[in-house]
Design a protein around this motif. Structure first.
Motif, PDB file in Angstrom:
ATOM      1  N   ASP A   1       0.805  -1.353  -0.133  1.00 54.04           N
ATOM      2  CA  ASP A   1      -0.025  -0.121   0.120  1.00 54.04           C
ATOM      3  C   ASP A   1       1.088   1.357  -0.157  1.00 54.04           C
ATOM      4  OD1 ASP A   1      -1.412   2.066   0.600  1.00 54.04           O
ATOM      5  OD2 ASP A   1      -2.842   1.169   2.357  1.00 54.04           O
ATOM      6  N   ARG A   2       1.137   1.887  -1.139  1.00 54.93           N
ATOM      7  CA  ARG A   2       2.017   2.680  -1.362  1.00 54.93           C
ATOM      8  C   ARG A   2       1.667   4.206  -0.708  1.00 54.93           C
ATOM      9  NH1 ARG A   2       2.527   1.048  -6.546  1.00 54.93           N
ATOM     10  NH2 ARG A   2       1.027   2.370  -7.523  1.00 54.93           N
ATOM     11  N   LYS A   3       0.375   4.299  -0.450  1.00 51.16           N
ATOM     12  CA  LYS A   3       0.001   5.545  -0.097  1.00 51.16           C
ATOM     13  C   LYS A   3       0.212   5.748   1.267  1.00 51.16           C
ATOM     14  CE  LYS A   3      -4.625   6.128  -0.653  1.00 51.16           C
ATOM     15  NZ  LYS A   3      -5.892   6.421  -1.252  1.00 51.16           N
ATOM     16  N   ARG A   4       0.126   4.446   1.953  1.00 52.21           N
ATOM     17  CA  ARG A   4       0.096   4.403   3.634  1.00 52.21           C
ATOM     18  C   ARG A   4       1.459   3.999   4.180  1.00 52.21           C
ATOM     19  NH1 ARG A   4      -4.856   2.920   1.777  1.00 52.21           N
ATOM     20  NH2 ARG A   4      -6.406   4.461   2.023  1.00 52.21           N
TER      21      ARG A   4
END
Ligand code: SF4
Length: 236
Positions: free
Chosen positions: A163-166
């Motif tokens: 999960d790149r965003k988080r």
């Protein structure tokens, strides 16, 4: 103690994702859940929209006591809040009610009424994406109940992904399940379901942005109908 603590304390999380994504693609659902529970221990949680409790039922068999994050936007149907309360009473999980930084009244005072109609992306960001992001900060990984057949943007997802965003690991144990599999699992196991499902709502979000759907129509066509939007942003 988890595998992360015992075997390779300096193991890079992205390395874990790469090898697990390949090894677990197509693996039985419970094998995926067992791997995640053994790898992340208490540093993994589950998120649920309280549309049904299929994933909660599955995961709680392997990891009773797991944290279940529910994003309480302030715009939910009463039936969804009732499902949340029933889940808390029935399953061996720890339901955590995640709330946005502003109440609905505070948001309307600051940004005007019906932000969902004027700018649904901003409304979803403020009431769903941002609060969930903050709540996930204490974990290394999260279980999600997304399925490939739900939207075009979910077709290429992986059972285990970064999960790149988080900056954490996302585990999608029922990614390959069809609606028929969901229905069979729910019936065979007496799983709790949001009663709106029996009232023409195959996909359930916030009340102002969810409409009933006629039989045979795309199950998600009642979400943000006519707004050119199909995802709130949590899973993008
Ligand atoms: Fe706002 Fe609608 Fe998104 Fe809910 S689904 S957060 S009401 S725009």
């Amino acid at each position: 103690m988890t595998l992360l603590e015992t075997d390779r304390p300096t193991l890079d999380l992205e390395d874990i994702v790469e090898s697990a994504a390949t090894a677990l693609e197509g693996a039985p659902t419970l094998e995926v859940i067992r791997w995640a529970a053994a790898t992340f221990g208490d540093r993994i949680c589950l998120t649920s929209s309280m549309s049904d409790a299929a994933l909660i039922h599955l995961v709680s068999k392997v990891k009773p006591g797991i944290d279940v994050l529910f994003v309480d936007t302030g715009y939910h149907f009463a039936e969804t809040i009732g499902t949340r309360d029933a889940v808390e009473a029935v399953y061996p999980v720890n339901v955590i009610n995640v709330t946005p930084s502003r109440t609905v009244a505070e948001q309307e005072a600051a940004l005007g009424p019906r932000l969902n109609g004027r700018n649904p992306d901003l409304c979803c960001h403020l009431r769903k994406v941002e609060p969930l992001g903050k709540a996930l900060e204490g974990y290394m990984a999260w279980f999600s109940g997304i399925r490939r057949e739900e939207t075009a943007s979910r077709r290429d997802r992986r059972v285990v992904e970064w999960d790149r965003k988080r900056g954490m690991v996302k585990v999608n144990p029922i990614l390959d399940w069809t609606q028929q599999q969901m229905d069979d699992y729910i019936e065979d196991n007496g799983v709790l379901v949001n009663p709106l499902h029996y009232d023409g709502y195959p996909s359930i979000g916030c009340e102002p942005c969810t409409q009933p759907v006629a039989p045979g129509e795309d199950p998600r066509s009642g979400r943000w109908a006519g707004m050119g939007k199909s995802e709130c942003g949590i899973h993008l």
